[in-house]
Design a protein around this motif. Structure first.
Motif, short mmCIF file in Angstrom:
data_model
loop_
_atom_site.label_atom_id
_atom_site.label_comp_id
_atom_site.label_asym_id
_atom_site.label_seq_id
_atom_site.Cartn_x
_atom_site.Cartn_y
_atom_site.Cartn_z
N LEU A 270 -62.83 -63.10 39.41
CA LEU A 270 -64.10 -63.13 39.13
C LEU A 270 -65.21 -64.08 40.28
O LEU A 270 -65.82 -63.93 40.38
N GLU A 271 -63.75 -65.06 40.21
CA GLU A 271 -64.26 -65.30 42.04
C GLU A 271 -63.69 -66.04 42.95
O GLU A 271 -62.04 -65.52 43.27
N GLU A 341 -69.13 -65.12 43.31
CA GLU A 341 -69.15 -64.93 42.08
C GLU A 341 -69.44 -63.53 41.75
O GLU A 341 -70.67 -63.14 41.84
N ARG A 342 -68.78 -63.55 40.74
CA ARG A 342 -68.52 -61.76 40.30
C ARG A 342 -68.68 -61.76 38.89
O ARG A 342 -68.28 -62.64 37.82
N SER A 343 -69.75 -60.76 38.30
CA SER A 343 -69.63 -60.47 36.32
C SER A 343 -68.53 -59.84 36.88
O SER A 343 -68.12 -59.16 37.34
N VAL A 344 -68.75 -59.35 35.02
CA VAL A 344 -67.60 -58.61 34.37
C VAL A 344 -67.78 -57.43 35.35
O VAL A 344 -66.35 -56.99 35.66
N GLN A 346 -68.88 -56.43 37.39
CA GLN A 346 -69.00 -56.08 38.84
C GLN A 346 -67.12 -56.51 39.19
O GLN A 346 -66.66 -55.72 40.37
N ALA A 347 -66.48 -56.82 38.39
CA ALA A 347 -64.91 -57.51 38.59
C ALA A 347 -64.51 -55.75 38.28
O ALA A 347 -63.56 -55.45 38.90
N PHE A 379 -60.04 -60.38 29.50
CA PHE A 379 -60.20 -61.17 30.91
C PHE A 379 -59.33 -62.70 29.53
O PHE A 379 -59.45 -62.91 28.50
N LYS A 383 -59.37 -64.04 35.53
CA LYS A 383 -59.15 -62.50 35.83
C LYS A 383 -59.98 -61.80 34.79
O LYS A 383 -59.67 -61.91 33.42
N VAL A 384 -60.38 -60.70 35.11
CA VAL A 384 -60.86 -59.13 34.35
C VAL A 384 -58.81 -58.47 33.98
O VAL A 384 -58.42 -58.16 35.96
#
Length: 406
Positions: A270-271, A341-344, A346-347, A379, A383-384
């Protein structure tokens, strides 16, 4: 009294002092702070000593005030060496020009040799090398590195499999290996087609041969799909027609597409940190002697908070001997670290895109992804985690003839 060590680059002379009690002359020199060393008495009326060239005029002032006589016995040091060299200035200039010519001839390309290609292609490569800046008489210092030239050649000539570039003294050698086209042979008849993997038949195009499956049939890896045996023999007739079986087989031509399935697992953070060049840079140049580097241009610090350094080194070679002198160029490029930083959501989208690219990379160009489904999503530790299920349409015809399966 501490013994002085003469400095060669300042220059010094050995003087002879003649007169009664010559050692008193050196006492006068000491009182006037004139350095004198290696004093040695030759006789009652003579003494030798060494003094710097810069102090000779001071000695002459003392001599005029006394009854002593001075004479110069020996001269040493750089000022006298340079004065002697001036008498050979023509020879020195000729030697300097000869050294420049020698360095130019040893550090430039005089011959270009290309091996492994026909004459017509050799002319094309010579033209391309000329466009790349590889020319006869040009200094190797001003040329691109061999790996850069190699990359350009492989890009411009798809029929070249490998090229090796070796700057060997004044020779620029290229060894080329071209992609050899397989000799045209009589193609063996493909009398049967098997399934390359499990799947459900979605499309069939049979030009020659007898299909053994239909659309929407589930087939397994290695299963016979199309046969070149047109006549379907009964069990009672097989023994009578064994000798004529080969005559009843024809070459099979068919394209069979099936729906297949793939699973993949991957992680997406996510980052993430990215380094982006700002466009600001500074060049620095050095002369390297062994492990010592002497800056010749680009002094001072760059004042970049974050930077990337690209190093380029050019060494001097004379025939097969490498001179321990190198020219270094450093390019300091300013970089900026961006923390994204990404949202869930976006990931997940980035993960799906990566999974699609990885899957299509392993499939042929006729294949396509029909559907995709996330079987599991979690999650953990920033990490997703994704477990993705793909449905693919691809050609399952086995390219290996007369062998079932891969």
């Amino acid at each position: 009294m501490k013994q002085l060590k003469p400095l060669w680059f300042k220059g010094y002379v050995t003087i002879k002092v003649m007169g009664h009690y010559p050692e008193r002359f050196f006492d006068l020199c000491a009182r006037r702070n004139i350095p004198v060393w290696s004093i040695r008495k030759q006789s009652e009326l003579e003494c030798l000593a060494d003094v710097y060239v810069d102090d000779i005029h001071k000695l002459r002032k003392i001599r005029r005030q006394t009854h002593y006589k001075l004479s110069f016995v020996r001269k040493k040091g750089m000022p006298f060496f340079i004065k002697r060299l001036k008498n050979f200035h023509q020879l020195l200039i000729s030697l300097f020009i000869a050294c420049l010519v020698f360095l130019y001839l040893t550090q430039s390309i005089l011959f270009i040799q290309i091996e492994g290609v026909p004459t017509e292609m050799e002319k094309q490569l010579l033209t391309s090398l000329n466009n790349y800046g590889i020319k006869k008489g040009k200094l190797k210092l001003l040329m691109d590195k061999p790996d850069q030239i190699q990359s350009k050649i492989l890009t411009d000539y798809p029929n070249i499999l490998w090229v090796g570039i070796t700057p060997n003294g004044v020779n620029y050698q290229l060894e080329v290996i071209t992609k050899k086209q397989p000799e045209v042979k009589e193609r063996q008849q493909r009398t049967h087609i098997y399934a390359k993997k499990d799947g459900v038949i979605s499309e069939m195009f049979v030009a020659k041969g007898r299909p053994l499956v239909e659309v929407n049939d589930f087939v397994k890896k290695g299963q016979l799909l199309v046969t070149g045996q047109l006549n379907h023999l009964n069990q009672n007739d097989e023994d009578d027609n064994t000798e004529n079986q080969d005559e009843q087989l024809i070459e099979v031509e068919a394209e069979i597409y099936a729906t297949t399935w793939y699973e993949t697992k991957l992680e997406v953070a996510l980052e993430g940190n990215y380094h982006i060049e700002t466009g600001e840079f500074k060049n620095k140049y050095y002369l390297q002697f062994g492990s010592f580097k002497m800056p010749i241009w680009g002094f001072g610090s760059t004042n970049f908070e974050q930077e990337k350094i690209e190093l380029d080194q050019h060494t001097l070679t004379v025939f097969d001997w490498t001179i321990p002198i190198a020219f270094l160029s450093q390019t300091h490029k300013e970089v900026e670290i961006i923390n994204q930083e990404r949202s869930v959501e976006q990931a997940v989208e980035i993960g799906l895109q990566q999974a699609r690219q990885n899957l299509l990379r392993n499939l042929d160009q006729t294949s396509s992804i029909i559907n995709e489904k996330i079987l599991h999503q979690s999650f953990e530790n920033g990490k997703v985690n994704l477990h993705v299920y793909f449905t693919v349409k691809e050609n399952i015809v086995n390219t290996i003839e007369t062998i079932q399966g891969d």
